[in-house]
Write a protein that holds these residues in place. Structure first.
Motif, PDB file in Angstrom:
ATOM      1  N   GLN A  54       0.829  -1.211   0.000  1.00 36.83           N
ATOM      2  CA  GLN A  54       0.000   0.000   0.000  1.00 36.83           C
ATOM      3  C   GLN A  54       0.863   1.260   0.000  1.00 36.83           C
ATOM      4  O   GLN A  54       0.547   2.225  -0.687  1.00 36.83           O
ATOM      5  CB  GLN A  54      -0.937  -0.017   1.215  1.00 36.83           C
ATOM      6  CG  GLN A  54      -1.930   1.098   1.234  1.00 36.83           C
ATOM      7  CD  GLN A  54      -3.052   0.900   0.235  1.00 36.83           C
ATOM      8  OE1 GLN A  54      -2.879   0.342  -0.839  1.00 36.83           O
ATOM      9  NE2 GLN A  54      -4.213   1.381   0.586  1.00 36.83           N
ATOM     10  N   LEU A  55       1.930   1.237   0.771  1.00 33.35           N
ATOM     11  CA  LEU A  55       2.828   2.392   0.800  1.00 33.35           C
ATOM     12  C   LEU A  55       3.442   2.624  -0.579  1.00 33.35           C
ATOM     13  O   LEU A  55       3.509   3.760  -1.045  1.00 33.35           O
ATOM     14  CB  LEU A  55       3.934   2.204   1.835  1.00 33.35           C
ATOM     15  CG  LEU A  55       4.958   3.339   1.879  1.00 33.35           C
ATOM     16  CD1 LEU A  55       4.335   4.629   2.391  1.00 33.35           C
ATOM     17  CD2 LEU A  55       6.154   2.951   2.719  1.00 33.35           C
ATOM     18  N   LEU A  56       3.856   1.561  -1.225  1.00 35.11           N
ATOM     19  CA  LEU A  56       4.433   1.689  -2.567  1.00 35.11           C
ATOM     20  C   LEU A  56       3.432   2.325  -3.527  1.00 35.11           C
ATOM     21  O   LEU A  56       3.756   3.288  -4.240  1.00 35.11           O
ATOM     22  CB  LEU A  56       4.881   0.325  -3.083  1.00 35.11           C
ATOM     23  CG  LEU A  56       5.470   0.295  -4.485  1.00 35.11           C
ATOM     24  CD1 LEU A  56       6.741   1.132  -4.550  1.00 35.11           C
ATOM     25  CD2 LEU A  56       5.752  -1.136  -4.898  1.00 35.11           C
ATOM     26  N   LEU A  57       2.208   1.816  -3.537  1.00 31.63           N
ATOM     27  CA  LEU A  57       1.171   2.396  -4.404  1.00 31.63           C
ATOM     28  C   LEU A  57       0.872   3.844  -4.007  1.00 31.63           C
ATOM     29  O   LEU A  57       0.695   4.707  -4.868  1.00 31.63           O
ATOM     30  CB  LEU A  57      -0.110   1.563  -4.327  1.00 31.63           C
ATOM     31  CG  LEU A  57      -0.038   0.155  -4.896  1.00 31.63           C
ATOM     32  CD1 LEU A  57      -1.334  -0.595  -4.615  1.00 31.63           C
ATOM     33  CD2 LEU A  57       0.260   0.179  -6.375  1.00 31.63           C
ATOM     34  N   VAL A  60       3.551   6.204  -5.296  1.00 33.74           N
ATOM     35  CA  VAL A  60       3.378   6.432  -6.739  1.00 33.74           C
ATOM     36  C   VAL A  60       2.266   7.452  -6.967  1.00 33.74           C
ATOM     37  O   VAL A  60       2.414   8.383  -7.769  1.00 33.74           O
ATOM     38  CB  VAL A  60       3.073   5.103  -7.473  1.00 33.74           C
ATOM     39  CG1 VAL A  60       2.634   5.354  -8.900  1.00 33.74           C
ATOM     40  CG2 VAL A  60       4.294   4.195  -7.441  1.00 33.74           C
ATOM     41  N   LEU A  61       1.166   7.303  -6.251  1.00 36.00           N
ATOM     42  CA  LEU A  61       0.055   8.255  -6.389  1.00 36.00           C
ATOM     43  C   LEU A  61       0.438   9.645  -5.888  1.00 36.00           C
ATOM     44  O   LEU A  61       0.086  10.654  -6.492  1.00 36.00           O
ATOM     45  CB  LEU A  61      -1.173   7.753  -5.615  1.00 36.00           C
ATOM     46  CG  LEU A  61      -1.884   6.549  -6.210  1.00 36.00           C
ATOM     47  CD1 LEU A  61      -2.898   6.006  -5.224  1.00 36.00           C
ATOM     48  CD2 LEU A  61      -2.550   6.933  -7.514  1.00 36.00           C
ATOM     49  N   TYR A  62       1.150   9.691  -4.786  1.00 39.41           N
ATOM     50  CA  TYR A  62       1.519  10.969  -4.177  1.00 39.41           C
ATOM     51  C   TYR A  62       2.418  11.794  -5.101  1.00 39.41           C
ATOM     52  O   TYR A  62       2.191  12.979  -5.312  1.00 39.41           O
ATOM     53  CB  TYR A  62       2.232  10.722  -2.848  1.00 39.41           C
ATOM     54  CG  TYR A  62       2.503  11.974  -2.053  1.00 39.41           C
ATOM     55  CD1 TYR A  62       1.493  12.609  -1.356  1.00 39.41           C
ATOM     56  CD2 TYR A  62       3.777  12.517  -1.991  1.00 39.41           C
ATOM     57  CE1 TYR A  62       1.743  13.745  -0.615  1.00 39.41           C
ATOM     58  CE2 TYR A  62       4.034  13.655  -1.254  1.00 39.41           C
ATOM     59  CZ  TYR A  62       3.013  14.269  -0.572  1.00 39.41           C
ATOM     60  OH  TYR A  62       3.257  15.401   0.158  1.00 39.41           O
ATOM     61  N   PHE A  63       3.426  11.143  -5.653  1.00 42.14           N
ATOM     62  CA  PHE A  63       4.358  11.876  -6.516  1.00 42.14           C
ATOM     63  C   PHE A  63       3.895  11.910  -7.969  1.00 42.14           C
ATOM     64  O   PHE A  63       4.279  12.801  -8.720  1.00 42.14           O
ATOM     65  CB  PHE A  63       5.771  11.285  -6.407  1.00 42.14           C
ATOM     66  CG  PHE A  63       6.400  11.532  -5.067  1.00 42.14           C
ATOM     67  CD1 PHE A  63       6.821  12.798  -4.713  1.00 42.14           C
ATOM     68  CD2 PHE A  63       6.526  10.510  -4.151  1.00 42.14           C
ATOM     69  CE1 PHE A  63       7.382  13.051  -3.467  1.00 42.14           C
ATOM     70  CE2 PHE A  63       7.089  10.735  -2.906  1.00 42.14           C
ATOM     71  CZ  PHE A  63       7.515  12.009  -2.564  1.00 42.14           C
ATOM     72  N   HIS A  91      -3.031  12.682   5.399  1.00 43.55           N
ATOM     73  CA  HIS A  91      -3.151  11.278   5.007  1.00 43.55           C
ATOM     74  C   HIS A  91      -1.764  10.654   4.848  1.00 43.55           C
ATOM     75  O   HIS A  91      -1.485   9.587   5.413  1.00 43.55           O
ATOM     76  CB  HIS A  91      -3.947  11.181   3.704  1.00 43.55           C
ATOM     77  CG  HIS A  91      -4.078   9.804   3.149  1.00 43.55           C
ATOM     78  ND1 HIS A  91      -4.870   8.840   3.722  1.00 43.55           N
ATOM     79  CD2 HIS A  91      -3.507   9.219   2.053  1.00 43.55           C
ATOM     80  CE1 HIS A  91      -4.792   7.725   3.006  1.00 43.55           C
ATOM     81  NE2 HIS A  91      -3.971   7.939   1.992  1.00 43.55           N
ATOM     82  N   ALA A  92      -0.906  11.332   4.104  1.00 42.80           N
ATOM     83  CA  ALA A  92       0.432  10.801   3.840  1.00 42.80           C
ATOM     84  C   ALA A  92       1.234  10.640   5.135  1.00 42.80           C
ATOM     85  O   ALA A  92       1.825   9.586   5.383  1.00 42.80           O
ATOM     86  CB  ALA A  92       1.173  11.718   2.868  1.00 42.80           C
ATOM     87  N   LEU A  93       1.225  11.652   5.972  1.00 47.03           N
ATOM     88  CA  LEU A  93       2.018  11.608   7.204  1.00 47.03           C
ATOM     89  C   LEU A  93       1.510  10.550   8.177  1.00 47.03           C
ATOM     90  O   LEU A  93       2.293   9.744   8.709  1.00 47.03           O
ATOM     91  CB  LEU A  93       2.016  12.986   7.875  1.00 47.03           C
ATOM     92  CG  LEU A  93       2.820  13.094   9.167  1.00 47.03           C
ATOM     93  CD1 LEU A  93       4.300  12.869   8.878  1.00 47.03           C
ATOM     94  CD2 LEU A  93       2.605  14.436   9.811  1.00 47.03           C
ATOM     95  N   LEU A  94       0.208  10.514   8.410  1.00 47.43           N
ATOM     96  CA  LEU A  94      -0.334   9.537   9.360  1.00 47.43           C
ATOM     97  C   LEU A  94      -0.150   8.102   8.866  1.00 47.43           C
ATOM     98  O   LEU A  94       0.130   7.199   9.660  1.00 47.43           O
ATOM     99  CB  LEU A  94      -1.804   9.817   9.642  1.00 47.43           C
ATOM    100  CG  LEU A  94      -2.077  11.034  10.518  1.00 47.43           C
ATOM    101  CD1 LEU A  94      -3.566  11.288  10.644  1.00 47.43           C
ATOM    102  CD2 LEU A  94      -1.446  10.871  11.886  1.00 47.43           C
TER     103      LEU A  94
END
Length: 152
Positions: A54-57, A60-63, A91-94
């Motif tokens: 999930q972090l990997l996906l 990819v979405l974040y950047f 969302h990203a930080l938590l």
């Protein structure tokens, strides 16, 4: 990018189930004074593996989307917009903090004594699970609402 968003959404349910499974096993282990078993270890490992994917996906979405560039280019404006702030920062930080807690928890459980493993499992995985629940854009959250299932 749309396929990655759909996968990110679907994988959320696997993480939530794996996290719930790990937390329930920890509670049962503590209250039932059970020994830490292979099933307990598997629950934590599934939680961690799904979270890694999930972090990997998510990265990819974040950047790949405009979240990072909006924050970088006009940070003050991004922070004033609740939707942008949520996805670019909250969302990203938590979720990254929750991911760290899961990994630290797995390592702490490995290194701990038998009689304290369920307690560590509950602490680390429980906090990570609560952080996840708090930072998911549920459909009932007015400013950041997303559908239960994307692309369906």
């Amino acid at each position: 990018m749309n396929y990655i968003l759909i996968l990110h959404n679907l994988l959320r349910w696997f993480i939530l189930l794996a996290g719930l499974w790990a937390v329930i096993r920890a509670i049962k282990g503590l209250t039932g004074n059970r020994i830490y078993t292979g099933a307990d270890k598997k629950a934590g490992l599934f939680f961690m593996i799904f979270f890694d994917l999930q972090l990997l996906l998510g990265l990819v979405l974040y950047f790949g989307n405009s979240w990072f560039s909006q924050l970088k280019d006009s940070g003050a404006a991004a922070m004033k917009n609740a939707n942008t702030r949520f996805f670019a920062v909250e969302h990203a930080l938590l979720m990254i903090v929750a991911w760290i807690l899961v990994h630290v928890g797995v390592a702490a459980i490995k290194k701990s004594r038998e009689n304290s493993r369920h307690k560590k499992m509950l602490i680390f995985f429980g906090i990570a699970f609560v952080l996840m629940l708090a930072s998911i854009p549920w459909p009932f959250r007015a400013e950041v609402a997303r559908p239960w299932f994307r692309g369906m």
